[in-house]
Design a protein around this motif. Structure first.
Motif, PDB file in Angstrom:
ATOM      1  N   GLY A  94       0.838  -1.198   0.000  1.00  0.00           N
ATOM      2  CA  GLY A  94       0.000   0.000   0.000  1.00  0.00           C
ATOM      3  C   GLY A  94       0.873   1.248   0.000  1.00  0.00           C
ATOM      4  N   LEU A  95       0.415   2.367   0.392  1.00  0.00           N
ATOM      5  CA  LEU A  95      -0.873   2.606   1.022  1.00  0.00           C
ATOM      6  C   LEU A  95      -1.953   3.063   0.026  1.00  0.00           C
ATOM      7  CD1 LEU A  95       0.316   4.541   4.216  1.00  0.00           C
ATOM      8  CD2 LEU A  95      -0.455   2.194   4.108  1.00  0.00           C
ATOM      9  N   THR A  96      -1.527   3.378  -1.198  1.00  0.00           N
ATOM     10  CA  THR A  96      -2.513   3.793  -2.197  1.00  0.00           C
ATOM     11  C   THR A  96      -2.570   2.837  -3.385  1.00  0.00           C
ATOM     12  OG1 THR A  96      -0.937   5.216  -3.377  1.00  0.00           O
ATOM     13  CG2 THR A  96      -2.198   6.225  -1.589  1.00  0.00           C
ATOM     14  N   ALA A  97      -1.756   1.769  -3.358  1.00  0.00           N
ATOM     15  CA  ALA A  97      -1.769   0.795  -4.445  1.00  0.00           C
ATOM     16  C   ALA A  97      -1.406  -0.572  -3.897  1.00  0.00           C
ATOM     17  CB  ALA A  97      -0.804   1.204  -5.555  1.00  0.00           C
ATOM     18  N   VAL A  98      -2.137  -1.577  -4.337  1.00  0.00           N
ATOM     19  CA  VAL A  98      -1.862  -2.963  -3.977  1.00  0.00           C
ATOM     20  C   VAL A  98      -2.052  -3.820  -5.217  1.00  0.00           C
ATOM     21  CG1 VAL A  98      -2.791  -4.971  -2.743  1.00  0.00           C
ATOM     22  CG2 VAL A  98      -2.396  -2.849  -1.511  1.00  0.00           C
ATOM     23  N   GLY A  99      -1.169  -4.796  -5.379  1.00  0.00           N
ATOM     24  CA  GLY A  99      -1.362  -5.770  -6.442  1.00  0.00           C
ATOM     25  C   GLY A  99      -0.817  -5.339  -7.788  1.00  0.00           C
ATOM     26  N   THR A 100      -1.455  -5.805  -8.844  1.00  0.00           N
ATOM     27  CA  THR A 100      -0.992  -5.665 -10.217  1.00  0.00           C
ATOM     28  C   THR A 100      -0.671  -4.218 -10.583  1.00  0.00           C
ATOM     29  OG1 THR A 100      -2.418  -7.537 -10.789  1.00  0.00           O
ATOM     30  CG2 THR A 100      -1.581  -6.197 -12.611  1.00  0.00           C
ATOM     31  N   PRO A 101       0.501  -3.968 -11.203  1.00  0.00           N
ATOM     32  CA  PRO A 101       0.795  -2.618 -11.693  1.00  0.00           C
ATOM     33  C   PRO A 101      -0.292  -2.177 -12.671  1.00  0.00           C
ATOM     34  CG  PRO A 101       2.751  -4.009 -11.808  1.00  0.00           C
ATOM     35  CD  PRO A 101       1.599  -4.917 -11.485  1.00  0.00           C
ATOM     36  N   CYS A 102      -0.655  -0.902 -12.618  1.00  0.00           N
ATOM     37  CA  CYS A 102      -1.733  -0.433 -13.485  1.00  0.00           C
ATOM     38  C   CYS A 102      -1.678   1.086 -13.608  1.00  0.00           C
ATOM     39  CB  CYS A 102      -3.094  -0.856 -12.930  1.00  0.00           C
ATOM     40  SG  CYS A 102      -3.518  -0.080 -11.351  1.00  0.00           S
ATOM     41  N   VAL A 103      -2.530   1.597 -14.460  1.00  0.00           N
ATOM     42  CA  VAL A 103      -2.770   3.042 -14.540  1.00  0.00           C
ATOM     43  C   VAL A 103      -4.204   3.271 -14.083  1.00  0.00           C
ATOM     44  CG1 VAL A 103      -2.925   5.064 -16.020  1.00  0.00           C
ATOM     45  CG2 VAL A 103      -1.138   3.357 -16.423  1.00  0.00           C
ATOM     46  N   ASP A 104      -4.351   4.041 -13.025  1.00  0.00           N
ATOM     47  CA  ASP A 104      -5.678   4.305 -12.472  1.00  0.00           C
ATOM     48  C   ASP A 104      -5.884   5.794 -12.326  1.00  0.00           C
ATOM     49  OD1 ASP A 104      -8.203   3.632 -11.045  1.00  0.00           O
ATOM     50  OD2 ASP A 104      -7.149   4.565  -9.353  1.00  0.00           O
ATOM     51  N   ASN A 105      -6.934   6.280 -12.941  1.00  0.00           N
ATOM     52  CA  ASN A 105      -7.269   7.702 -12.835  1.00  0.00           C
ATOM     53  C   ASN A 105      -6.106   8.586 -13.284  1.00  0.00           C
ATOM     54  OD1 ASN A 105      -9.631   9.095 -12.249  1.00  0.00           O
ATOM     55  ND2 ASN A 105      -8.901   9.755 -10.248  1.00  0.00           N
TER      56      ASN A 105
END
Length: 324
Positions: A94-105
């Motif tokens: 965390g604390l703002t991302a967990v798991g698979t790398p991605c592009v979000d927002n």
């Protein structure tokens, strides 16, 4: 006071150390001993995670091939996280991302976030009322972005072999922030072997992908190390305050995890039975490790408002008898 000793470190306490070899050079750690057979190491430069646990002479967690790696070597590109993933007994994701790398927002997010590769701002420890206390503070913040602080406390009783973890995560910024946390608890040999009995009181199990479907029926059955094994993940539906356990009669030892599903509503089992990569992940969290973009689409992404605090509690109980 014990009149037989000159210093409490004869029996229990916390000792500070600095590692000096290879990529571990300069890392600050705390070695903790409760005098009842429980020893563990807190990595102050890796989010105050627990890198080692020894219970009455036996190792409990998994230690990855890279070993100790200082946060200064962290690679945030894609799955670069794995180059410094010590695993250890506990890695916080965390604390703002967990798991698979991605592009979000519009934001590019790395595998499992950055908190486990962030040094503590400060720390302190003391013994009081028969318990060892350790408090740490870690910031996960950036200009024009999220501003979160995680204050962590470990409590280790001197009269029982348990570790209590309490995390208080606060949004100190002026805008709402995504909050993703997964407690990546990694069981390793000799606790973990084909003879280990794993208990997860779930109401239902969902395989993460088609590959995991093949082993769904035997997801709690551990196997011998296998060459070419591909990891399998299972999502368990759990309610209340469960007892998640692993016990190995070969060594007569085990560990149980207790937590509140109101705080951490999701649970992931990471089963990796590979040669030299032999580990079982028992992972409560407020999300699943499929990437923040997927959590947003599924409308289960959690947020923290300005000045809001979320508190997570986990208890690790080490035992010499199989749970009833």
């Amino acid at each position: 006071m014990n009149k037989y000793i000159g210093n409490e470190l004869q029996l229990w306490g916390v000792e500070e150390a600095i590692l000096v070899s290879g990529k571990a050079n300069g890392m600050r750690i705390l070695n903790v001993r409760n005098g009842k057979g429980l020893e563990f190491t807190v990595s102050l430069d890796r989010g105050a995670d627990i890198s080692r646990v020894i219970f009455k002479g036996d190792n409990m967690g998994y230690f990855a091939p890279c070993g100790y790696v200082s946060s200064k070597y962290y690679d945030s590109t894609g799955d670069g996280f794995l180059k410094s993933f010590t695993a250890g007994f506990l890695t916080t994701c965390g604390l703002t991302a967990v798991g698979t790398p991605c592009v979000d927002n519009g934001e590019t997010l790395p595998l499992h976030g950055t908190i486990s590769n962030t040094p503590c701002d400060n720390f302190r420890y003391w013994t009081e009322d028969g318990k060892i206390h350790i408090k740490t503070r870690v910031q996960d913040a950036a200009l024009f972005s999220h501003k979160l602080v995680m204050e962590r406390e470990y409590i280790c009783p001197l009269d029982s072999n348990s570790i209590y973890l309490i995390d208080e995560i606060t949004n100190i910024g002026s805008v709402e922030s995504p909050l993703q946390v997964l407690y990546h608890c990694n069981m390793g040999y000799p606790l973990l072997s084909e003879n280990a009995v794993v208990t997860i009181p779930s109401d239902g199990v969902t395989p993460r992908n088609k590959h995991a479907i093949e082993g769904l029926e035997h997801c709690l059955q551990m196997e011998k190390p296998q060459r070419g094994y591909q990891e399998k993940c299972y999502y368990h539906k759990i309610h209340g305050i469960p007892r998640i356990s692993i016990f190995n009669s070969n060594i007569g030892k085990g560990v149980s995890l207790f937590y509140d599903t109101k705080e951490l509503p999701y649970f992931t089992e990471w089963k990796m039975m590979g040669e030299y990569e032999y580990v079982l992940g028992l992972e409560p969290g407020n999300c699943l490790p499929d990437g923040r973009d997927v959590m947003r689409k599924q409308k289960i992404l959690e947020f923290l408002k300005p000045d809001e605090t979320k508190i997570h509690h986990i208890k690790f109980e080490f035992m010499e008898e199989a749970p009833c």
